[in-house]
Design an enzyme around this catalytic site. Sequence first.
Site, PDB file in Angstrom:
ATOM      1  CG  ASP A  18      -1.860   1.081   1.359  1.00 62.80           C
ATOM      2  OD1 ASP A  18      -1.620   2.167   0.778  1.00 62.80           O
ATOM      3  OD2 ASP A  18      -2.888   0.880   2.029  1.00 62.80           O
TER       4      ASP A  18
ATOM      5  CG  ASN B 251      -9.667  13.514 -10.645  1.00 66.57           C
ATOM      6  OD1 ASN B 251      -9.797  14.730 -10.527  1.00 66.57           O
ATOM      7  ND2 ASN B 251     -10.092  12.655  -9.729  1.00 66.57           N
TER       8      ASN B 251
ATOM      9  CB  VAL C 291      -3.671   4.823  -5.638  1.00 71.72           C
ATOM     10  CG1 VAL C 291      -3.488   5.779  -6.790  1.00 71.72           C
ATOM     11  CG2 VAL C 291      -2.507   4.923  -4.665  1.00 71.72           C
ATOM     12  CG  ASP C 292      -7.007  10.842  -5.987  1.00 72.56           C
ATOM     13  OD1 ASP C 292      -6.406  11.444  -5.083  1.00 72.56           O
ATOM     14  OD2 ASP C 292      -7.693  11.417  -6.856  1.00 72.56           O
TER      15      ASP C 292
ATOM     16  CB  SER D 184      -2.870   5.409 -16.501  1.00 79.22           C
ATOM     17  OG  SER D 184      -2.988   6.810 -16.598  1.00 79.22           O
TER      18      SER D 184
END
Length: 163
Positions: free
Chosen positions: A9, A23, A32-33, A116
Amino acid sequence: MIIETVQGDITHQQVDAIVNAANESLLGGGGVDGAIHRAAGPDLLLECRTLGGCPTGAAKVTGAYRLPAKYIIHTVGPIWQGGGHSEAELLSGCYRNSLAIASELQLQSLAFPAISTGIFGYPLVEATKIAIATVKNAQFSGELVRFVCFDAETENTYRRLLA
Ligand code: AR6
């Protein structure tokens, strides 16, 4: 410079900076964001609101708040649209521009997620080749670049292509 890969992680990494696969709004999301915003705490969003977003392929830096890292470098990967929309160049830009920020700040260690390859749908093998080639060719002044893979398939792909 050492390049390594681990399964784990990214929010747990004890490095100078972790990279977020964000984004263009830089106001949070899933994947992950979402994990980074949850772990860093709400002050991260307050700082992100001051940044005015970020174009695809570029990167911007914030503090890391409750994370063990010192900084978070937010970059925006391309959404996969079949490969004919400059996706490869944009994805390479994410790694190159993140490393440039890390060099400017004189950071020694940096951890990347597989930008991505989740919600944005970039084919894993192609994305991994770009990640590795861009990091190998970059002028990073620090000591360590770590690729943090969340799942076994991603980690196996990085291991195979790094060997
Ligand atoms: N640590 C490391 N890697 C992780 C973690 C974690 N905690 N959680 C997920 N991954 P994704 P993208 C992996 O979807 O494709 C967000 O909504 C995941 O398994 O997070 O660039 C943003 O706001 C995959 O291997 O990022 C954007 O809207 C990799 O991280 C959009 O998703 C990237 O998956 C960005 O999509």
